[in-house]
Every structure is written in structure tokens, then in C-alpha cells.
Design a protein around this motif. Structure first.
Motif, PDB file in Angstrom:
ATOM      1  N   MET A   1      -1.553  -4.492 -10.046  1.00  0.00           N
ATOM      2  CA  MET A   1      -0.250  -4.906  -9.575  1.00  0.00           C
ATOM      3  C   MET A   1       0.826  -4.368 -10.513  1.00  0.00           C
ATOM      4  N   ASN A   2       2.024  -4.202  -9.959  1.00  0.00           N
ATOM      5  CA  ASN A   2       3.149  -3.695 -10.732  1.00  0.00           C
ATOM      6  C   ASN A   2       4.387  -4.528 -10.447  1.00  0.00           C
ATOM      7  N   PHE A   3       5.311  -4.527 -11.405  1.00  0.00           N
ATOM      8  CA  PHE A   3       6.551  -5.255 -11.183  1.00  0.00           C
ATOM      9  C   PHE A   3       7.271  -4.716  -9.947  1.00  0.00           C
ATOM     10  N   GLY A   4       7.082  -3.423  -9.696  1.00  0.00           N
ATOM     11  CA  GLY A   4       7.681  -2.838  -8.501  1.00  0.00           C
ATOM     12  C   GLY A   4       7.201  -3.486  -7.216  1.00  0.00           C
ATOM     13  N   ASP A   5       5.965  -4.028  -7.223  1.00  0.00           N
ATOM     14  CA  ASP A   5       5.468  -4.729  -6.042  1.00  0.00           C
ATOM     15  C   ASP A   5       6.304  -5.976  -5.756  1.00  0.00           C
ATOM     16  N   LEU A   6       6.718  -6.668  -6.814  1.00  0.00           N
ATOM     17  CA  LEU A   6       7.569  -7.843  -6.634  1.00  0.00           C
ATOM     18  C   LEU A   6       8.890  -7.454  -5.991  1.00  0.00           C
ATOM     19  N   LEU A   7       9.473  -6.359  -6.481  1.00  0.00           N
ATOM     20  CA  LEU A   7      10.752  -5.907  -5.933  1.00  0.00           C
ATOM     21  C   LEU A   7      10.580  -5.423  -4.491  1.00  0.00           C
ATOM     22  N   MET A   8       9.476  -4.709  -4.216  1.00  0.00           N
ATOM     23  CA  MET A   8       9.237  -4.190  -2.868  1.00  0.00           C
ATOM     24  C   MET A   8       9.102  -5.330  -1.867  1.00  0.00           C
ATOM     25  N   ALA A   9       8.462  -6.430  -2.279  1.00  0.00           N
ATOM     26  CA  ALA A   9       8.289  -7.577  -1.390  1.00  0.00           C
ATOM     27  C   ALA A   9       9.628  -8.193  -0.992  1.00  0.00           C
ATOM     28  N   LYS A  10      10.633  -8.027  -1.857  1.00  0.00           N
ATOM     29  CA  LYS A  10      11.969  -8.569  -1.581  1.00  0.00           C
ATOM     30  C   LYS A  10      12.928  -7.519  -1.034  1.00  0.00           C
ATOM     31  N   GLY A  11      12.417  -6.305  -0.806  1.00  0.00           N
ATOM     32  CA  GLY A  11      13.276  -5.249  -0.307  1.00  0.00           C
ATOM     33  C   GLY A  11      14.241  -4.704  -1.329  1.00  0.00           C
ATOM     34  N   GLN A  12      13.901  -4.859  -2.634  1.00  0.00           N
ATOM     35  CA  GLN A  12      14.818  -4.465  -3.695  1.00  0.00           C
ATOM     36  C   GLN A  12      14.324  -3.259  -4.488  1.00  0.00           C
ATOM     37  N   TYR A  13      13.225  -2.641  -4.039  1.00  0.00           N
ATOM     38  CA  TYR A  13      12.684  -1.499  -4.766  1.00  0.00           C
ATOM     39  C   TYR A  13      13.337  -0.204  -4.279  1.00  0.00           C
ATOM     40  N   GLN A  14      13.196   0.866  -5.105  1.00  0.00           N
ATOM     41  CA  GLN A  14      13.791   2.145  -4.722  1.00  0.00           C
ATOM     42  C   GLN A  14      13.194   2.674  -3.420  1.00  0.00           C
ATOM     43  N   GLU A  15      11.893   2.407  -3.217  1.00  0.00           N
ATOM     44  CA  GLU A  15      11.227   2.834  -1.993  1.00  0.00           C
ATOM     45  C   GLU A  15      11.116   1.641  -1.052  1.00  0.00           C
ATOM     46  N   LYS A  16      11.439   1.847   0.220  1.00  0.00           N
ATOM     47  CA  LYS A  16      11.407   0.760   1.196  1.00  0.00           C
ATOM     48  C   LYS A  16      10.566   1.192   2.399  1.00  0.00           C
ATOM     49  N   PRO A  17       9.239   0.898   2.363  1.00  0.00           N
ATOM     50  CA  PRO A  17       8.377   1.270   3.490  1.00  0.00           C
ATOM     51  C   PRO A  17       8.822   0.590   4.773  1.00  0.00           C
ATOM     52  N   ASP A  18       8.539   1.235   5.906  1.00  0.00           N
ATOM     53  CA  ASP A  18       8.838   0.627   7.200  1.00  0.00           C
ATOM     54  C   ASP A  18       7.983  -0.622   7.381  1.00  0.00           C
ATOM     55  N   LEU A  19       8.566  -1.654   7.952  1.00  0.00           N
ATOM     56  CA  LEU A  19       7.837  -2.891   8.244  1.00  0.00           C
ATOM     57  C   LEU A  19       7.021  -2.720   9.519  1.00  0.00           C
ATOM     58  N   PRO A  20       5.853  -3.380   9.617  1.00  0.00           N
ATOM     59  CA  PRO A  20       5.175  -4.124   8.542  1.00  0.00           C
ATOM     60  C   PRO A  20       4.394  -3.173   7.643  1.00  0.00           C
ATOM     61  N   PHE A  21       4.154  -3.584   6.395  1.00  0.00           N
ATOM     62  CA  PHE A  21       3.346  -2.761   5.503  1.00  0.00           C
ATOM     63  C   PHE A  21       2.544  -3.669   4.576  1.00  0.00           C
ATOM     64  N   THR A  22       1.527  -3.099   3.960  1.00  0.00           N
ATOM     65  CA  THR A  22       0.675  -3.826   3.029  1.00  0.00           C
ATOM     66  C   THR A  22       1.114  -3.502   1.610  1.00  0.00           C
ATOM     67  N   LEU A  23       1.326  -4.508   0.800  1.00  0.00           N
ATOM     68  CA  LEU A  23       1.726  -4.313  -0.584  1.00  0.00           C
ATOM     69  C   LEU A  23       0.586  -3.724  -1.416  1.00  0.00           C
ATOM     70  N   GLY A  24       0.909  -3.289  -2.621  1.00  0.00           N
ATOM     71  CA  GLY A  24      -0.078  -2.729  -3.539  1.00  0.00           C
ATOM     72  C   GLY A  24       0.181  -1.257  -3.772  1.00  0.00           C
ATOM     73  N   MET A  25       0.896  -0.928  -4.861  1.00  0.00           N
ATOM     74  CA  MET A  25       1.357   0.442  -5.102  1.00  0.00           C
ATOM     75  C   MET A  25       0.249   1.389  -5.538  1.00  0.00           C
ATOM     76  N   GLU A  26      -0.786   0.864  -6.181  1.00  0.00           N
ATOM     77  CA  GLU A  26      -1.857   1.743  -6.661  1.00  0.00           C
ATOM     78  C   GLU A  26      -3.207   1.070  -6.452  1.00  0.00           C
ATOM     79  N   VAL A  27      -4.230   1.892  -6.264  1.00  0.00           N
ATOM     80  CA  VAL A  27      -5.549   1.386  -5.911  1.00  0.00           C
ATOM     81  C   VAL A  27      -6.606   2.320  -6.492  1.00  0.00           C
ATOM     82  N   ALA A  28      -7.791   1.792  -6.707  1.00  0.00           N
ATOM     83  CA  ALA A  28      -8.924   2.615  -7.130  1.00  0.00           C
ATOM     84  C   ALA A  28     -10.146   2.187  -6.337  1.00  0.00           C
ATOM     85  N   GLY A  29     -10.995   3.164  -6.010  1.00  0.00           N
ATOM     86  CA  GLY A  29     -12.194   2.833  -5.249  1.00  0.00           C
ATOM     87  C   GLY A  29     -12.987   4.075  -4.908  1.00  0.00           C
ATOM     88  N   THR A  30     -13.868   3.931  -3.928  1.00  0.00           N
ATOM     89  CA  THR A  30     -14.752   5.005  -3.497  1.00  0.00           C
ATOM     90  C   THR A  30     -14.314   5.524  -2.137  1.00  0.00           C
TER      91      THR A  30
END
Length: 286
Positions: A1-30
Motif C-alpha cells: 500500500m502507498n499513501f497515494g492510495d489514500l489520496l486516490m480513494a478520495k479523488g485527490q491524487y495526481q492520477e484519477k482512474p475512471d470509475l469504478p476501479f480497484t485500488l492498489g498502485m503496485e502488486v507482485a505475483g505470478t
């Protein structure tokens, strides 16, 4: 998680994905599947992805250009906590501020996700690191990351403490507000101030006459912005950081790990500033 996720949830981040969207700026996996025409990746590969959103899920679909293969030595927990925090600090200190060996680096919000990485990278680059955080417990975490000087933002006079430590040549500021104003008054001539964010909620106004008198440089800095106009800066930085990790020079500090069902609690840890380092949400799938 990142502080930017908090801002994105409130629509206050520099990037504003189209609604609806799933939070979580970075991920790791297979990787489970690859799209037609994708080269260099195949099912079964372990990757980290800076997708901007979509991380809080069991599965996600991301552009292959955002995926980076991770070494066998890197756990998924470390990988999920790696790209944004380390990338922000490395590009900021190396590419933007041109931090030099022997200089004094002041890190505000030093016990947070990006603050901890700024301490580590500053030390690797040969700087004397002055860490400012709230409370004895958080300062101990900063000390364990390699900070040379510790300042308690609750009880210490920030300006006087920095001046007593030799002044600041570079300031890494994800906090803003009163800490920015006090730190700026403790700079050495020709200091560089990196404006990384405003976790305090207070965007400070900058007195231009102070810049003139001390020949100061204040640098606006948005790590993700380089994806649009100079992506090679991020690519080169991440190659260096992964190599440093593989050589044992970087050790991500994960303060809390919670399952996906408790993602709301992960947000609360960051919102209340009770966490240190990174907060990682896991799905158990890998």
C-alpha cells in the motif's frame, strides 16, 4: 500500500482512474496468462507490477510494459513493497537532487514507506542522513535503517536540531506544512529541496526571497510522471535498485502484513500514521 492510495480513494491524487476501479498502485505475483504478441514474459514468471491501480485483488490484468521480472532472492512481500517507495527515493535523490557523498540529507517523515527507503539510499550514496519522525519508537526504526542523526518531530526544534547537525544540503520532504517551513530555514547555501508530497495536508507557500538569499533550489517531484515523458529514467533506476537488492544492499522494511479481507485495516494503519515502513496486503495466491 502507498499513501497515494489514500489520496486516490478520495479523488485527490495526481492520477484519477475512471470509475469504478480497484485500488492498489503496485502488486507482485505470478503470471497466469499473457496476451497475444507479448514477448519476454510467460506463465509462471514472478513479477512486480506498477499498474497504478488494480492491486487489491486476487487477479489483475496489467500492461506488460509495467511488469518487471524479480530475482529468486526477492519474496513477493518485498516485491510488493519495492517499486514505488524505492523508485521514488532513488530517482529523487540521484536523478533530481544529485545527492553527493559527504552531503547532509534531511529526511522528513522518515519512518514512513518512502522515508525509510530515502534513509537506506542516502546512506548507500554516501550521505550523512538526518531523520525526522514522530516518537521514540519510530526513530528507533529510522536508526536501524542507518540514520546518523535522529530528530523527534513531537519534541525537538526541527530547525535548531538540523542546524546543530551541520545544516541540510538536500531535503527529502513527503510531509509539507510546518516541517517544510522549519527545514527550509535550516538549509545550507545551494541546498536542494525535493517536494515529494504533503502527508500533513498542508501545502506550504514558499517565500521566494529565501530562495534568493541562500541560492536554494526547490524541485517539484512526481515519480510517476516520468512514465509519460522520460520512462528510461524509471527503467534505469529500477535496474539499479533490483541489483542492489540482489546484492543484499537493500532490505525493505514491512511494518505490517494483512490479508486481503483486512485491506480496510491496512488503509487505517496508514491514515492514522500508526505504521512504520510499508504495509503489505496479501491474497495467499502468489
Amino acid at each position: 500500500m502507498n499513501f497515494g492510495d489514500l489520496l486516490m480513494a478520495k479523488g485527490q491524487y495526481q492520477e484519477k482512474p475512471d470509475l469504478p476501479f480497484t485500488l492498489g498502485m503496485e502488486v507482485a505475483g505470478t503470471i497466469r496468462e499473457v496476451g497475444e504478441g507479448v514477448e519476454g514474459f510467460e506463465p509462471g514468471m514472478r513479477v512486480l507490477v506498477g499498474g497504478g491501480s488494480g492491486g487489491l485483488a486476487d487477479f489483475g490484468t496489467f500492461p506488460a510494459t509495467k511488469a518487471i521480472r524479480i530475482p529468486d532472492s526477492m519474496s513477493f512481500t518485498d516485491a510488493a513493497a519495492f517499486q514505488v517507495a524505492y523508485g521514488t527515493s532513488h530517482v529523487g535523490l540521484d536523478y533530481r537532487a544529485r545527492l553527493q557523498p559527504g552531503e547532509n540529507l534531511l529526511v522528513l517523515g522518515a519512518a514512513g514507506g518512502v522515508g525509510m527507503t530515502a534513509i537506506e539510499i542516502g546512506k548507500l550514496m554516501g550521505a550523512k542522513v538526518i531523520a525526522c519522525a514522530r516518537g521514540k519508537e519510530k526513530l528507533e526504526v529510522c536508526k536501524s535503517a542507518g540514520a546518523d542523526v535522529l530528530i523527534d518531530s513531537e519534541t525537538d526544534d526541527l530547525r535548531e536540531a538540523v542546524k546543530a547537525a551541520g545544516g541540510a544540503d538536500v531535503i527529502y520532504d513527503p510531509v509539507g506544512g510546518d516541517q517544510f517551513r522549519a527545514a527550509m530555514r535550516a538549509t545550507n547555501p545551494e541546498a536542494r529541496i525535493l517536494v515529494v508530497g504533503f502527508a500533513s495536508g498542508d501545502i506550504p507557500q514558499i517565500p521566494a526571497n529565501h530562495l534568493l538569499v541562500k541560492n536554494l533550489n526547490i524541485m517539484g517531484y512526481y515519480w510517476g510522471g516520468y512514465n509519460r515523458f522520460k520512462p528510461e529514467v524509471l527503467t534505469n533506476s529500477m535496474a539499479t535498485l533490483i541489483r542492489w537488492y540482489d546484492e543484499g544492499k537493500l532490505k525493505p522494511h514491512v511494518g505490517a502484513t494483512l490479508p486481503l479481507e483486512q485491506a480496510g485495516d491496512a488503509y487505517e494503519l496508514m491514515r492514522s500514521r500508526k505504521s512504520t515502513g510499508k504495509v503489505v496486503v496479501t491474497t495467499g495466491r502468489g
